[in-house]
Design an enzyme around this catalytic site. Sequence first.
Site, mmCIF file in Angstrom:
data_model
loop_
_atom_site.group_PDB
_atom_site.id
_atom_site.type_symbol
_atom_site.label_atom_id
_atom_site.label_comp_id
_atom_site.label_asym_id
_atom_site.label_seq_id
_atom_site.Cartn_x
_atom_site.Cartn_y
_atom_site.Cartn_z
ATOM 1 N N HIS A 1 -5.176 1.459 6.022
ATOM 2 C CA HIS A 1 -5.395 0.769 7.294
ATOM 3 C C HIS A 1 -6.716 1.139 7.991
ATOM 4 C CE1 HIS A 1 -1.341 -0.313 6.617
ATOM 5 N NE2 HIS A 1 -0.765 0.738 7.139
ATOM 6 N N LYS B 1 0.842 -1.179 0.000
ATOM 7 C CA LYS B 1 0.000 0.000 0.000
ATOM 8 C C LYS B 1 0.890 1.245 0.000
ATOM 9 C CE LYS B 1 0.530 1.922 3.276
ATOM 10 N NZ LYS B 1 1.301 2.492 4.359
HETATM 11 C C1 BG6 Z 1 2.611 1.784 7.778
HETATM 12 C C2 BG6 Z 1 2.742 3.253 7.496
HETATM 13 O O1 BG6 Z 1 1.844 1.176 6.781
HETATM 14 O O2 BG6 Z 1 1.998 1.596 9.038
HETATM 15 C C3 BG6 Z 1 3.565 3.908 8.595
HETATM 16 O O3 BG6 Z 1 3.378 3.443 6.246
HETATM 17 C C4 BG6 Z 1 2.977 3.601 9.952
HETATM 18 O O4 BG6 Z 1 3.636 5.320 8.385
HETATM 19 C C5 BG6 Z 1 2.760 2.100 10.109
HETATM 20 O O5 BG6 Z 1 3.872 4.073 10.938
HETATM 21 C C6 BG6 Z 1 2.022 1.771 11.383
HETATM 22 O O6 BG6 Z 1 1.979 0.379 11.522
HETATM 23 P P1 BG6 Z 1 2.210 -0.342 12.918
HETATM 24 O O7 BG6 Z 1 2.000 -1.780 12.654
HETATM 25 O O8 BG6 Z 1 3.588 0.009 13.341
HETATM 26 O O9 BG6 Z 1 1.171 0.289 13.798
#
Ligand code: BG6
Length: 487
Positions: free
Chosen positions: A243, A151
């Site tokens: 997300h 993504k």
């Molecule tokens: C990623 C984003 O997909 O998800 C990041 O590109 C973000 O910017 C991250 O920090 C957050 O994922 P997690 O699993 O660390 O909460």
Amino acid sequence: MAKVPSGVGPSHPQVVVLFGATGDLARRKLLPGLYHLATSGFIPDCRVIGVSLDDIDADGFRRLARQSLGDFSSRSTDDADWAAFAQRLDYVSLSAGPQALKAAVDAAEASFDTESRRLHYLSVPPSAALSAVRMLAEARLVERSRIVMEKPFGTDLASAVELNARLHQVFAEDQIFRIDHFLGKEPAQNILAFRFANGLFEPIWNRNFIDHVQIDVPETLGLAQRATFYEQTGAYRDMVVTHLFQILAFMAMEPPTALEPQPISEEKNKVFRSMLPIQPGDVVRGQYSGYRDEPGVDVQSETETFIALKCFIDNWRWAGVPFFLRTGKKLAEGQRIISIAFREPPKSMFPPGSGVGAQGPDHLTFDLADASKMSLSFYGKRPGPGMRLDKLSLQFAMHDTGLAGEVLEAYERLILDAMRGDHTLFNTAEGIERLWQVSVPLLEAPPPVRLYAPGSWGPKSVHQLIAPHAWRLPFERSWRSPNSTGN
Ligand code: BG6
């Protein structure tokens, strides 16, 4: 080495072609994840061929992978396991071209004594995705392969439609895995279990009982080494259109007819189809002070590092119920919560000053942190004379059950699913295109970015966005630790 239940992993050895192999995601998650899968018995055998713009050789790639494990793996690295894994790594620089890539894949496949499969992982920004697909086509590496697309998938409706069309010229839909790692997180899947494995909650899971919903994912993290990616992406494309909307779909969808890829995708896509287009007036965009001074960032950048918005799902279950979404970088706390606020009772017989309603409505809160937590808050009587009410809560933490154990990290779980050809937790072309379609009004006329102080909760106008309600975060009371006796 942990015993891996049979059927969890793929039955064929895998050649993983990792585009973006020296990038941030590869170093933080993909290389440590592949190491874990390969050395814990989840995959019969594997070879990993790194591909990127960097002009390094296989030894340079091995050093980078070793360093990544040291820097980012949540587990310790065994020297013998590492030595065996290092032998399975190879590297091809993009400038070496498709023939060199083909030769490396052929050599990797020749090292197995049984038939193998290929997993192409495109850990590259949207602007580089098509050239990687072209390179795979030119190298004739499409057969016996699956492709994982990172993504954001495209940057707007037109680019996503084009990307899907070009992708389909090379790969069949069942070879394509559009990843969203939030769906690989245990607590995200637990939303499905909570909703559909119990009879208790579904009857109240609708507009008659639910007042509003918050999906709040503040991060303390800044840009790390990702300025170039982030400048072109921003918080909406990086987090929301991916997300947060995916989590929203799990929270809002109708019960699927089966826990299988197609029925689940159908229900998620129905949620996306029912979403009303995002109106710029319902959005707060923010940028932390100092962002424009970061190396690699334009001094006049209008990229948002923070976004909060209100959206609606215009169907029978949810019409009129606002969903508030928020996420951003360099905020006061790192949290991932879904909070469901229930409607207040129609009439209160409690005397003024009793405290009823004083601490907001009853809430059901999911903490999407690595081990699931949930809390149901309600008003109850404070022990003693008279009728004074306090906000109390029932809390559950997966950690307390002793079941949390050695879970796979989100990326590991999803890589394994893709290797097995299981699409359940992946996104469809239709779903993604629809999400870009509801984004059109916002992307065409984004409100100006407002500055916020690093370490804060974003621009002040975020409170007006949610009024007369209030953001649940920061929590008034923290989660109870296992042995505490507080509320
Ligand atoms: C990623 C984003 O997909 O998800 C990041 O590109 C973000 O910017 C991250 O920090 C957050 O994922 P997690 O699993 O660390 O909460």
